[in-house]
Every structure is written in C-alpha cells, then in structure tokens.
Motif scaffolding. Structure first.
Motif, PDB file in Angstrom:
ATOM      1  N   VAL A  69     -13.779 -26.625  -1.353  1.00  0.00           N
ATOM      2  CA  VAL A  69     -12.776 -25.300  -1.267  1.00  0.00           C
ATOM      3  C   VAL A  69     -11.484 -25.734  -1.141  1.00  0.00           C
ATOM      4  O   VAL A  69     -11.215 -26.905  -0.260  1.00  0.00           O
ATOM      5  CB  VAL A  69     -13.642 -24.568   0.027  1.00  0.00           C
ATOM      6  CG1 VAL A  69     -12.579 -23.354   0.244  1.00  0.00           C
ATOM      7  CG2 VAL A  69     -14.938 -23.967  -0.273  1.00  0.00           C
ATOM      8  N   ALA A  70     -10.533 -25.249  -1.550  1.00  0.00           N
ATOM      9  CA  ALA A  70      -9.178 -25.248  -1.472  1.00  0.00           C
ATOM     10  C   ALA A  70      -8.351 -24.147  -1.043  1.00  0.00           C
ATOM     11  O   ALA A  70      -8.991 -23.039  -1.571  1.00  0.00           O
ATOM     12  CB  ALA A  70      -8.582 -26.123  -2.688  1.00  0.00           C
ATOM     13  N   GLY A  80      -9.783 -28.519   5.606  1.00  0.00           N
ATOM     14  CA  GLY A  80     -10.207 -29.692   6.166  1.00  0.00           C
ATOM     15  C   GLY A  80      -9.042 -30.506   6.779  1.00  0.00           C
ATOM     16  O   GLY A  80      -9.052 -30.985   7.828  1.00  0.00           O
ATOM     17  N   TYR A  81      -8.181 -30.270   6.063  1.00  0.00           N
ATOM     18  CA  TYR A  81      -6.718 -30.931   6.313  1.00  0.00           C
ATOM     19  C   TYR A  81      -5.891 -30.477   7.307  1.00  0.00           C
ATOM     20  O   TYR A  81      -4.939 -30.885   7.620  1.00  0.00           O
ATOM     21  CB  TYR A  81      -6.038 -31.241   5.021  1.00  0.00           C
ATOM     22  CG  TYR A  81      -6.581 -32.607   4.211  1.00  0.00           C
ATOM     23  CD1 TYR A  81      -5.956 -33.930   4.452  1.00  0.00           C
ATOM     24  CD2 TYR A  81      -7.262 -32.256   3.191  1.00  0.00           C
ATOM     25  CE1 TYR A  81      -6.443 -34.791   3.663  1.00  0.00           C
ATOM     26  CE2 TYR A  81      -7.748 -33.289   2.570  1.00  0.00           C
ATOM     27  CZ  TYR A  81      -7.222 -34.726   2.821  1.00  0.00           C
ATOM     28  OH  TYR A  81      -7.740 -35.767   2.119  1.00  0.00           O
ATOM     29  N   ILE A 122     -11.537 -37.299   4.454  1.00  0.00           N
ATOM     30  CA  ILE A 122     -11.816 -36.386   5.666  1.00  0.00           C
ATOM     31  C   ILE A 122     -13.169 -36.149   5.746  1.00  0.00           C
ATOM     32  O   ILE A 122     -13.929 -35.426   6.512  1.00  0.00           O
ATOM     33  CB  ILE A 122     -10.918 -35.022   5.506  1.00  0.00           C
ATOM     34  CG1 ILE A 122     -11.464 -34.418   4.268  1.00  0.00           C
ATOM     35  CG2 ILE A 122      -9.838 -35.350   5.628  1.00  0.00           C
ATOM     36  CD1 ILE A 122     -11.153 -32.781   4.121  1.00  0.00           C
ATOM     37  N   LYS A 123     -14.078 -37.059   5.102  1.00  0.00           N
ATOM     38  CA  LYS A 123     -15.565 -36.683   5.195  1.00  0.00           C
ATOM     39  C   LYS A 123     -16.212 -37.137   6.463  1.00  0.00           C
ATOM     40  O   LYS A 123     -16.983 -36.067   7.046  1.00  0.00           O
ATOM     41  CB  LYS A 123     -16.272 -37.820   4.187  1.00  0.00           C
ATOM     42  CG  LYS A 123     -17.562 -37.457   3.940  1.00  0.00           C
ATOM     43  CD  LYS A 123     -18.392 -38.273   2.629  1.00  0.00           C
ATOM     44  CE  LYS A 123     -19.694 -37.934   2.432  1.00  0.00           C
ATOM     45  NZ  LYS A 123     -20.237 -38.982   1.404  1.00  0.00           N
ATOM     46  N   GLU A 124     -15.533 -37.790   7.314  1.00  0.00           N
ATOM     47  CA  GLU A 124     -16.230 -37.989   8.841  1.00  0.00           C
ATOM     48  C   GLU A 124     -15.406 -37.180   9.718  1.00  0.00           C
ATOM     49  O   GLU A 124     -15.573 -37.121  11.045  1.00  0.00           O
ATOM     50  CB  GLU A 124     -15.918 -39.584   9.095  1.00  0.00           C
ATOM     51  CG  GLU A 124     -16.612 -40.292   7.980  1.00  0.00           C
ATOM     52  CD  GLU A 124     -18.018 -40.077   8.029  1.00  0.00           C
ATOM     53  OE1 GLU A 124     -18.493 -39.702   8.991  1.00  0.00           O
ATOM     54  OE2 GLU A 124     -18.693 -40.577   6.840  1.00  0.00           O
ATOM     55  N   LYS A 125     -14.340 -36.286   9.363  1.00  0.00           N
ATOM     56  CA  LYS A 125     -13.727 -35.305  10.119  1.00  0.00           C
ATOM     57  C   LYS A 125     -14.640 -34.322  11.078  1.00  0.00           C
ATOM     58  O   LYS A 125     -14.316 -34.198  12.401  1.00  0.00           O
ATOM     59  CB  LYS A 125     -12.589 -34.767   9.647  1.00  0.00           C
ATOM     60  CG  LYS A 125     -11.663 -34.003  10.352  1.00  0.00           C
ATOM     61  CD  LYS A 125     -10.565 -33.463   9.580  1.00  0.00           C
ATOM     62  CE  LYS A 125      -9.369 -32.870  10.681  1.00  0.00           C
ATOM     63  NZ  LYS A 125      -8.336 -32.484   9.873  1.00  0.00           N
TER      64      LYS A 125
END
Length: 822
Positions: free
Chosen positions: A41-42, A58-59, A95-98
């Motif tokens: 998703v963006a 997520g950013y 950001i997979k581990e965020k």
C-alpha cells in the motif's frame, strides 16, 4: 501576481481545473520492484499531471524513499485489488522489520482513508485530469435561472479547458443561438438523475418551450436519460463543486447588485422571494408603472450582490431606480420612504477582499455580450471584490464590464493559448503614435531647448562605424545606425543609444545582460528599463544610466569595454579616419584579450587523471558548472535507494546543488567569445543551445561535471525502472551495444558531435525531435546536461514526449557514469 507585467496568476477555478483527479492522501496498491509478484500500500504525496509521487505505508514522515511513477505505465491498483486477485501484500525490505504485526498496522493505516478510484487506474479514463473526463456528447442536468427547482438535461457540445458549451436536450444545430457557456464547476450543473433523486422537476426552460411540442420534449428527455445512464460522467467531475451555504436574507430586504443584463452599472435591488434556506429571488427596483419586473435566482455565493452603501463607501456611482424622483439617490431616505430595511453586512461574506488583483493587470475574459468569445482584458479599477475590465478588440461601449473576482468567466494570461482556443486580439489603432527618437544626422547642429541646463544635457554621441565592434555586436547592423545620437537630455540620449546597440547585437539578450551588470558608485545614475527581442521573445531589464554630461565619456568607455569592442565605437569624440586605439591593426583575438575579459590566449585541458592534453579547437560555445555546495553520494542501484525527484523539480530547495550558467555566441566572421552569460532574468527559460561545459585551466572541471551527472543519473535511473514499456533502439550509428537494457558506449558521449547526437536520437522512437537538436546545436556535452524541466522549456515539448526523450537521455547518462565518469 505580477503587477503591470501582462501576467496574472490563476484564478481559483482555473487552478482547480488543472488539478489531477488523484488527490494527495489517496491510497493505492503498488507493485514491489524488489520482490516480483508482491504489492504494498502506498499514499499519494503529490501529483504532477499524470505523474504521482508515492510513499509506501510504514515510512511515516520519512520521505527518503518517496518515488515517482507514471499512471499510464506503472502497475497501480485500488486498495483491495490484491485480496480480490489473490496477490501477496508485502512491505518493502527496507522497513520489513519495523512492525511485528503488519496486518494490524494496515487496518489502522487504511481506516478512514480514501482509495484511488478504480476507473482512473484502468480503462479509457486512466490518467486523465478531471476536466478531461467531460467529453463531447456527455449529458448533465442544468438548473433554470428563474426557478431553482427546475432542471433540464443539456448536452456538451464543446469542452475548452473546463469551459463547456451546452445545448438543451431537444434542440438541434439550428438552435445554436440558444447554447449556453458555463464552467464545469458552476453550481447549476448536476449529474444525470440528480433532480429526480432530490424530488425536483424536469421541464425545459419556459422561454424555450414554444420551440418544440410537448411530445418532442418528452422524447428528448428519454433520449438524454438513456445517454446519461449508458455513459455516465464519473463522480470525480463533481468532487470540486462547492456546497452552498445557508443564507439569511428575508423578503423585502434591500441590497446593491451588478445586473446580469448590464455589466457596467450597479443598481438597487430587493429580495422578493425566499425559496428555501439556500435560494432566494432578487428583483431590480423599478418605480415606474407598467414595467415587467426583472428577477433572478440567487444564493449566498452569488456573484455581484453587495450590501447597501457599498458603492458610497468605495466611491462608485450607484444607478438610480427607474422612476425615482430626485437628482441624488440617498439610501436612508429611500429606505424610509419604502418602509424597508437594508440587508445586514453579515449576509455578504468576503465583500471587501480584493483577491490580489490590481489596476493595470492583464487577463483574459469572456465577452458578456458574446459568451463564446474570450478577449484580452485590462483591469482599469478594483473595488473590493469587483473588477472593472476594458475588453480589447470589442467595439465601444460594449468593451467595458464589471466582473466579480470569483467569476468563472476570467482567466489568466495564456489560458486560450494553452487550450488552443481563439483569443480576440486588440483592435489596431487607426493612427498609431510614432516613436520619437532623439537622432540627429551629422549635418544638423541645432541644439534642443534643454541646452539651457547643460549639466543634465549632452551634445552628440558619435557611433564610429570603422571601429572594432567586438564579439557581441553585428558589424553590418552597426553600419546601418546613424552617425550620431543627440543632443538632448543625457539619460534620454543614452537610453536611445543603448537600445540601438541592443538591437544591433547577434543575441540582444546577452548584451542586455552585460549592460545590467554595469554599475559604478561614483556615477549619478537613474534607472531605465530597456528591452531586447530575440526569436519571438521579449526580455526586459533595468539599467543604470548616467544623467550628468561630465560622466558620459567614462560611461561610454566602460560600456564599450563591457561589450569587448573598441572604446571609441561610440563616444562623444568623432573618429575621422584612424582610431587612436589602433583597433584595426590588431587581431581580433588579441584585441578581445586586452580590452575584453583578459582570457589566456592558449590553454590546456586537465583530465581527472591529471594527464594534460592539448585543448581541442571547438567552434561551439561552452558552459560551466558552478558548484554551490557539495554532498557525498553512495551509488546504489537498488530500486529502493533511487529517487526521481530532481528529474521533475530541478529547482527544488532540497535538490538544487548547483547552478548552470549558459552562454551563447554570435555567428559573424568576427572574433567569437567563449564567455558564459546567463539569459536575462532568472525566470526566463534557458535555451538548450546555451547549455555547454566550459573547460577552464586547472583541475576540477570534470569533477564538478561528474557531481552534476551523478545526481541526474540517480534521478533518471529511478524513472527508467518505473517505465516498463521502453524498447531499446535496434540500430545505432554511434556504435553502441545493448547489455541487459543498459547501453555500452564505444565512445565517450562528452566527445559526441552534434551529428552523432542526431544519429542517436534518430535511432530511438524520438526521431521526430532530431530537427530540434540540429536547430539548437546540441552536442554530447549539452545532451548530458538536459533534464526534464530544461527539455520542456527549451524545446517546447509537452510532458509525454519530454518524458520519453528524457528516458533515452537517461540511458546515455547511466552508461557514461559507469564507463567514463569514474
């Protein structure tokens, strides 16, 4: 807004019409470049035509991984598409581990958000702006001007930048005089079916009912409904329609208004009917007997309605009601005799705001007597939110009108040209005034009356045609100038002389730029505006000109030195046969060295490996990168690390690390100069022909060029990976080979000639643009400096062709960086 410059900013309505159908904050699902067959998703950050700046969820507020994509080529889908098509949603690796629970994160992130419309991501409406969604033949419902509860379908005959020509259903081409022009944001326009859903009546306008039989009108209604249901307008068309606020008017209240039939007066009107909390009716006050009342439906946002005594407070003449006794109209006496009250000022929001308009501004406006005609217009007066316009090209007295600053019938300068719509030009004057030139031939020695004050007046200033004219001025044009200018006031004579020199230049803009930079603290100067015309464009600049006679010799000499010509080319002293400077006996190269900018007569080029090579003799002019600040870059070709921001916004404060000084050169047989001179005014477009790299003695030339190319390379690479429809060229006369869609160059593009650049362009799908590269003399060095804004401005290309061309230029930059920049 630019005062007195022939320009005007966009009005709110026009600015809205230019916006994309996609809005910042919308969510969509985008393919992951690093992981095939996965999506994430963006959020849309901003839009630029059919380009979207996206940020993966997520950013947060971190914009380092924002990326641009083209709606027409990128793989974009509405939220929920992956679930419907069994596709995997996976966050980017960075950001997979965020977050430990991405499902919970998406639920919170998507709650209350708006997804991008599916019909704008696929199908015939893909990538279109809101205005483009309204096509010819579309059907809307139009509200009656005399009854707010009455609607009738209308068909779109033309769509000019959102300005619609509408024809009522049931009328044919022979009834085109009944066509109506409205901007698509007008509150009277509604989608098909809106009237029925809201319990309103569908009937043709009362004044048109006699044109058709009742059965014909009914048949036309059914046909319009069928067309509207079969090809409905997307709801995005109406997303910017303003909801009407509630009004507080009551029957009997008095106010002032610009009447709809006469756009050059303001008269008293009365509220004669209140339909509901949104609509009311006003009628023009008329005290004469047996007069048919003139009424119109209004709402709280209606244009041209004003509070009582607005004209008095603004010094505007108020038209007396018909049949009013007395010479002077007085509101207090009028209200007392009629037993009525004035509408409170609270009923009129934003009545006193000027919206930034000012007298003498220019714009384009609809002719109220001929709605299909758009004219050049000048603002002659501003009072509150009202503008008094003088329409050029329209016969008097119809050439004047009053419009509201919020009117949808006024447009910024250039709107007609941008929409390919004819603009009514100004009428040519019958007897134009001739420009007065202070020119006196040598045989005339008569002084002007200003000689009484000799301090501010000068005698003749001679133009000595035999003297060296330098690299800027055309000797043939100099020979056509008179032998002397003056006598007269110093400032006037010098202004006329400088105007002649500018017009005698190979490139007037360069001379204007040189003159702009002249200044001396010891001079007693006054500012004069000079202009230069070149290739259809006009450049203006403010020049310091001395106004005391005793300073003229020094001023003339410094102007000559600035233009690198003989100091006696124009001077208060007449040169009869032989110039005291012996300019005719020296070579032009040496003369330019001693009297110009003192360049070295020979120089070498240092490469990045510190191996000196003889400088190549180049006939073309060069430009130089002047680095403002340095940044270190880690070259990373992973998709997540690349941005395309500088490709589209080279002037952004976060992305501009260097400035480019451009130069141009004359084409005469005289000595040519390699100096880099910027075009006059920072807002002027920079021609691609001026983009050259000047090789200076010493180290660092290639280093600064490498810094700029690194930035351009990183930006363009991101765009390259987002464009999956690109096909590499099959043939290449510049001897190139393909290696996994990356060019492998057999020759450094910095050494490409203009012909080699043209050969490269001809081998791509942009071969139709090769003639532009030929006309603008673009060699390999200039090619590597081109960016999207430069291509659009200098080559006058639309966004689509410009992006396609930049894609090929980017491939050359990437190959250059890999093979030669290191």
């Amino acid at each position: 807004l630019h005062h007195r410059t022939g320009q005007m900013g966009d009005t709110d309505d026009v600015e809205t019409s230019l916006q994309s159908s996609f809005q910042p904050g919308m969510k969509l699902e985008v393919a992951n470049k690093s992981s095939p067959d996965t999506y994430w998703v963006a959020t849309i950050i901003t839009t630029c035509g059919q380009l979207l700046l996206l940020r993966f969820s997520g950013y947060g507020e971190d914009r380092k991984a924002d990326f641009w994509c083209d709606v027409m080529t990128a793989e974009l889908h509405p939220v929920g598409w992956c679930a419907q098509n069994n596709k995997t949603l996976m966050p980017p690796e960075a950001i997979k581990e965020k977050y430990s629970d991405w499902t919970e994160f998406l639920i919170q992130d998507l709650t209350g958000s708006r997804t991008a419309p599916a019909n704008l991501l696929e199908g015939p409406l893909r990538g279109k702006n809101t205005v483009d969604l309204i096509v010819e033949g579309s059907v809307l419902e139009l509200q009656d001007t005399c009854d707010p509860f009455l609607f009738w379908p209308a068909r779109v005959i033309q769509n000019i930048g959102g300005r619609l020509c509408l024809r009522f259903a049931g009328l044919s081409e022979e009834h085109r005089t009944q066509d109506i022009w409205l901007f698509y944001l007008d509150v009277r326009l509604r989608p098909v079916g809106w009237a029925t859903e809201n319990g309103l009546t569908l009937e043709p306008p009362r004044e048109l009912r006699c044109l058709q039989s009742p059965s014909d009108w009914q048949q036309a209604l059914e046909e319009a409904r069928c067309v509207g249901q079969k090809n409905p307008l997307p709801l995005e068309v109406f997303k910017d329609h303003v909801d009407l606020p509630k009004h507080s008017f009551k029957v009997g209240m008095k106010l002032e208004m610009v009447p709809w039939w006469d756009h050059l007066q303001i008269c008293p009107v009365s509220v004669t009917k209140v339909y509901n909390e949104f609509y009311f009716q006003v009628t023009v006050d008329d005290l004469s007997a047996d007069t048919k009342p003139c009424s119109v439906v209004c709402h709280n946002n209606s244009l041209g309605i004003l509070p009582v005594q607005w004209c008095l407070k603004n010094g505007i003449s108020l038209e007396r009601p018909q049949g009013y006794d007395g010479q002077d109209f007085d509101w207090a006496d009028y209200l007392k005799k009629s037993g009525t009250e004035a509408a409170p000022d609270a009923c009129f929001p934003d009545t006193w705001q000027t919206r930034g308009f000012a007298k003498d501004m220019w714009l384009e406006a609809v002719n109220p007597t001929e709605p299909k005609e758009v004219c050049v217009a000048q603002i002659t007066q501003v009072a509150g939110r009202l503008l008094w316009l003088q329409l050029e090209g329209v016969a008097k007295p119809l050439s004047e009108c009053i419009v509201d600053s919020e009117s949808m019938d006024i447009f910024p300068v250039g709107w007609c040209e941008a929409n390919a719509y004819p603009l009514t030009p100004p009428l040519k004057p019958v007897s134009p005034k001739q420009k007065k030139i202070a020119v006196v031939q040598p045989e005339k020695h008569k002084l002007t009356p200003c000689a009484a004050n000799g301090r501010y007046c000068c005698s003749k200033i001679f133009i000595n045609h035999r003297c060296f004219s330098g690299p800027y001025l055309n000797k043939g044009r100099i020979a056509e100038l008179p032998q002397a200018v003056g006598p007269g006031k110093c400032a006037h004579v010098l202004k006329e002389l400088l105007s002649m020199l500018i017009n005698a230049a190979y490139k007037p803009g360069r001379v204007l730029k040189e003159l702009q930079e002249m200044e001396d603290s010891s001079w007693d100067c006054q500012e004069e505006t000079l202009k230069a015309k070149y290739k259809g464009k006009t450049y203006r600049s403010t020049i310091q000109i001395v106004r005391i006679a005793e300073q003229i010799p020094d001023f003339c000499r410094k102007v000559c030195l600035k233009l690198q010509c003989c100091p006696n080319l124009f001077s208060p002293t007449l040169v009869a046969d032989k110039c005291p400077e012996n300019c005719s006996l020296q070579t032009k190269t040496k003369f330019t060295h001693y009297y110009g900018k003192k360049r070295k007569l020979s120089r070498t080029v240092d490469t990045e490996s510190d191996q000196a090579k003889p400088a190549r003799r180049r006939k073309k002019r060069k430009a130089i990168f002047v680095q403002k600040k340095r940044r270190s870059f880690t070259v990373d070709y992973t998709p997540g690390s690349l941005l395309v921001r500088s490709l589209f916004f080279s002037s952004n404060e976060d992305d501009e690390d260097f400035t480019l000084h451009s130069g141009s050169e004359g084409t005469s047989s005289e000595a040519r100069d390699d100096s880099s001179v910027a075009e006059v005014g920072s807002s002027r477009p920079r021609r691609a022909v001026t983009l050259r790299r000047a090789t200076s003695a010493g180290q660092g030339s290639y280093k600064s060029l490498d810094t700029g190319l690194r930035r351009s390379t990183r930006s363009l690479s991101a765009y390259n990976r987002s464009n999956k429809e690109y096909q590499p060229p099959k043939e290449q006369e510049v001897q190139m080979q393909e290696d996994e869609n990356q060019l492998v160059l057999d020759r450094n593009p910095l050494e490409w000639t203009v012909d080699e650049v043209i050969q490269f362009i001809n081998s791509t799908d942009c071969s139709s643009l090769a003639n532009i590269f030929q006309e603008q003399d673009i060699d390999g060095q200039a090619l590597l400096l081109l960016t999207l804004p430069t291509v659009q401005e200098c080559m006058d290309l639309k966004l689509g062709p410009a992006i396609k061309l930049c894609h090929h230029i980017e491939r050359v930059k990437v190959a250059f960086y890999k093979q030669y920049a290191n």
